[in-house]
Scaffold this active site. Structure first.
Site, mmCIF file in Angstrom:
data_model
loop_
_atom_site.group_PDB
_atom_site.id
_atom_site.type_symbol
_atom_site.label_atom_id
_atom_site.label_comp_id
_atom_site.label_asym_id
_atom_site.label_seq_id
_atom_site.Cartn_x
_atom_site.Cartn_y
_atom_site.Cartn_z
ATOM 1 N N GLU A 43 -1.538 -8.563 4.240
ATOM 2 C CA GLU A 43 -1.742 -7.593 3.107
ATOM 3 C C GLU A 43 -2.524 -6.522 2.928
ATOM 4 O O GLU A 43 -3.733 -6.661 3.329
ATOM 5 C CB GLU A 43 -1.889 -8.590 1.836
ATOM 6 N N LYS A 116 5.462 -5.716 -4.544
ATOM 7 C CA LYS A 116 5.196 -7.041 -4.987
ATOM 8 C C LYS A 116 5.344 -7.262 -6.613
ATOM 9 O O LYS A 116 4.913 -6.354 -7.201
ATOM 10 C CB LYS A 116 3.453 -7.360 -4.722
ATOM 11 N N CYS A 153 1.987 -12.332 -0.772
ATOM 12 C CA CYS A 153 0.708 -13.077 -1.339
ATOM 13 C C CYS A 153 1.013 -13.932 -2.712
ATOM 14 O O CYS A 153 1.687 -14.717 -2.539
ATOM 15 C CB CYS A 153 -0.318 -12.122 -1.468
#
Length: 282
Positions: A43, A116, A153
């Protein structure tokens, strides 16, 4: 048998963006020598994990999804004939930023991006200061190695997105991370495995490793690496990556296993979306 050789990488912040970019180019070249056909970096791969603090100076790490960093690695993807997943800090316009992964095909074509969706606001994960929540859905990209999806994540704590990726046809879902010890340790052991098994696809989860005290001093956390591949039964594909050291983890993924597992379990046949009334309305 359709086997894809895939690579994921883990490293610590070097202290400057230029050396991080060079390091990741080196990772890609080394993975190619090992026969990798696709690679995914951790990430926010070319910077520190800046969610440790809230500081506007880190906005300067953002750039467009077709900006110089992506263009550099798209050219590298073409040279190496390798699919690349590039987790970047995306600037849509000044003041509007996303935590994004750009997917580049093996011929250098930029196929698109995933933003995300789930943005944490926890101690040393102050991401709401940096990112707007994703708004592009859960795309799956038709690449030279098959149907590729991305989850990033904190997203991994939300099973709905994993399912969306499966319903959209994903065969491999890459889940780049910046994950540290604490509440997440047990979840790191079970979440990717559960998602792979529940959805009948491969999961590849790179994580940062080491302590970024060169950026944050006493505030720094120690990321625990342990990057991993999971098969559609939820089993590890080979060993986990190191918990302490930089590493390229390369594994062979037999995509034929997806059909076999789904025929064995029939989770997609037996799911009952008509009965899950609270999910879309809650």
């Amino acid at each position: 048998m359709t086997v894809v050789r895939a690579a994921i990488t883990q490293t610590t912040w070097t202290g400057d963006k230029a050396s991080m970019l060079d390091k990741h180019e080196g990772f890609a070249r080394e993975a190619k020598t090992q026969g990798a056909q696709v690679i995914c970096f951790q990430e926010l791969f070319y910077g520190p994990y800046f969610g440790i603090t809230e500081d506007a100076k880190y906005y300067d790490y953002a750039e467009p999804a077709d900006g110089p960093i992506v263009q550099r690695f798209a050219a590298l993807a073409k040279e190496l004939e390798m699919v690349m997943i590039l987790p970047i800090y995306e600037e849509e316009m000044p003041g509007l930023y996303y935590n994004t992964a750009v997917v580049v095909d093996a011929d250098g074509t930029i196929l698109g991006k995933y933003r995300k969706h789930h943005i944490p606001n926890l101690d040393k994960f102050w991401e709401k200061f940096y990112f707007r929540p994703g708004n592009l859905g859960y795309p799956v990209f038709d690449t030279a190695v098959g149907q590729v999806g991305v989850y990033i994540c904190y997203d991994r704590h939300f099973p709905e997105g994993w399912r969306e990726l499966g319903l959209n046809g994903a065969e491999i879902v890459f889940n780049p991370n910046a994950t540290k010890p604490g509440l997440s340790n047990r979840l790191w052991e079970i979440e990717q495995a559960a998602a792979a098994a529940a959805n009948g696809y491969f999961v590849a989860a790179p994580n940062r490793v080491g302590t970024e005290d060169n950026e944050y001093g006493d505030l720094a956390v120690t990321f625990y690496g342990s990057s991993q591949f999971l098969d559609p039964r939820g089993n590890y594909v080979g060993d986990l990556g190191s918990a302490t050291d930089e590493e390229i983890v390369v594994r062979d993924l037999d995509l034929d296993l997806i059909r076999q597992v789904r025929n064995d379990w029939q989770f997609y046949r037996d799911r009952r979306p008509d009965s899950y009334l609270a999910i879309p309305e809650a």
